[in-house]
Design an enzyme around this catalytic site. Structure first.
Site, PDB file in Angstrom:
ATOM      1  N   VAL A 125     -30.644 -21.077  32.824  1.00 20.94           N
ATOM      2  CA  VAL A 125     -30.869 -19.646  33.044  1.00 20.94           C
ATOM      3  C   VAL A 125     -32.267 -19.605  33.668  1.00 20.94           C
ATOM      4  CG1 VAL A 125     -31.089 -17.371  31.992  1.00 20.94           C
ATOM      5  CG2 VAL A 125     -29.411 -19.001  31.091  1.00 20.94           C
ATOM      6  N   PRO A 126     -32.337 -19.566  34.994  1.00 20.81           N
ATOM      7  CA  PRO A 126     -33.567 -19.909  35.721  1.00 20.81           C
ATOM      8  C   PRO A 126     -34.674 -18.851  35.705  1.00 20.81           C
ATOM      9  CG  PRO A 126     -31.875 -19.271  37.269  1.00 20.81           C
ATOM     10  CD  PRO A 126     -31.236 -19.254  35.909  1.00 20.81           C
ATOM     11  N   CYS A 127     -35.303 -18.696  34.562  1.00 24.15           N
ATOM     12  CA  CYS A 127     -36.410 -17.750  34.443  1.00 24.15           C
ATOM     13  C   CYS A 127     -37.594 -18.168  35.311  1.00 24.15           C
ATOM     14  CB  CYS A 127     -36.836 -17.587  32.989  1.00 24.15           C
ATOM     15  SG  CYS A 127     -37.198 -19.127  32.127  1.00 24.15           S
ATOM     16  N   HIS A 128     -37.662 -19.445  35.676  1.00 22.41           N
ATOM     17  CA  HIS A 128     -38.754 -19.920  36.536  1.00 22.41           C
ATOM     18  C   HIS A 128     -38.661 -19.337  37.945  1.00 22.41           C
ATOM     19  CE1 HIS A 128     -35.468 -22.787  37.257  1.00 22.41           C
ATOM     20  NE2 HIS A 128     -35.990 -22.950  38.472  1.00 22.41           N
ATOM     21  N   ARG A 129     -37.515 -18.787  38.319  1.00 20.55           N
ATOM     22  CA  ARG A 129     -37.337 -18.213  39.660  1.00 20.55           C
ATOM     23  C   ARG A 129     -37.819 -16.775  39.759  1.00 20.55           C
ATOM     24  NH1 ARG A 129     -31.251 -20.568  40.288  1.00 20.55           N
ATOM     25  NH2 ARG A 129     -31.830 -22.777  40.340  1.00 20.55           N
TER      26      ARG A 129
END
Length: 162
Positions: A125-129
């Site tokens: 779940v790409p919160c880094h994006r």
């Protein structure tokens, strides 16, 4: 009962947690507990092995989309934000405001930031994006260097695919 597995990754020790063949947590542990990457999976589920395999493909630049059921524990609002995060394409970023607009609540920018920070399943779940509207990448629970590493990994592999 939740099962877990920890391993060394390019960003530090990651711990994978699953329950009923759903990914429930994925977090940076950074505590070496004598766990080696070559450790076998005889006492772990096939699902944990699949998560491990997909993460290694991601770090090698071979996986752009994860094919894993997720079930992060959170509020309905947080889950709505996390579902939206999963729509951000590999190698791209969105602002907190973009996410707020996408979920139909453009005034919820701060709440989006809080939900993003409470994401229990990093990378998949790409919160880094998610970045600030001005392009600033600060505000990552695992540290700015980790966020920069993940964003650069994806950018480099996106460019190499052209």
């Amino acid at each position: 009962m939740e099962n877990s597995y920890s391993f060394q990754s390019p960003i530090g020790f990651l711990t994978i947690c699953e329950q009923d063949n759903q990914l429930t947590r994925l977090y940076l542990d950074n505590q070496d507990r004598g766990i080696s990457q070559s450790r076998n999976f005889e006492h772990h589920s096939d699902f944990l092995h699949e998560v491990y395999h997909q993460l290694n493909e991601y770090f090698a630049g071979k996986r752009k989309i994860f094919d894993l059921p997720v079930d992060g524990k959170g509020t309905a609002f947080q889950k709505a934000v996390w579902r939206e995060l999963q729509k951000i394409p590999y190698g791209e970023t969105r602002s907190y405001e973009d996410i707020a607009v996408a979920i139909g609540n453009k005034k919820a920018v701060r709440a989006i930031g809080q939900a993003n920070g409470r994401n229990p399943i990093m990378i998949v779940v790409p919160c880094h994006r998610v970045i600030r509207k001005n392009g600033d990448i600060s505000g990552f629970a695992c540290g700015v260097e980790t966020k920069r590493y993940l964003l650069n990994l994806e950018r480099e592999n996106s460019i190499n695919q052209l």
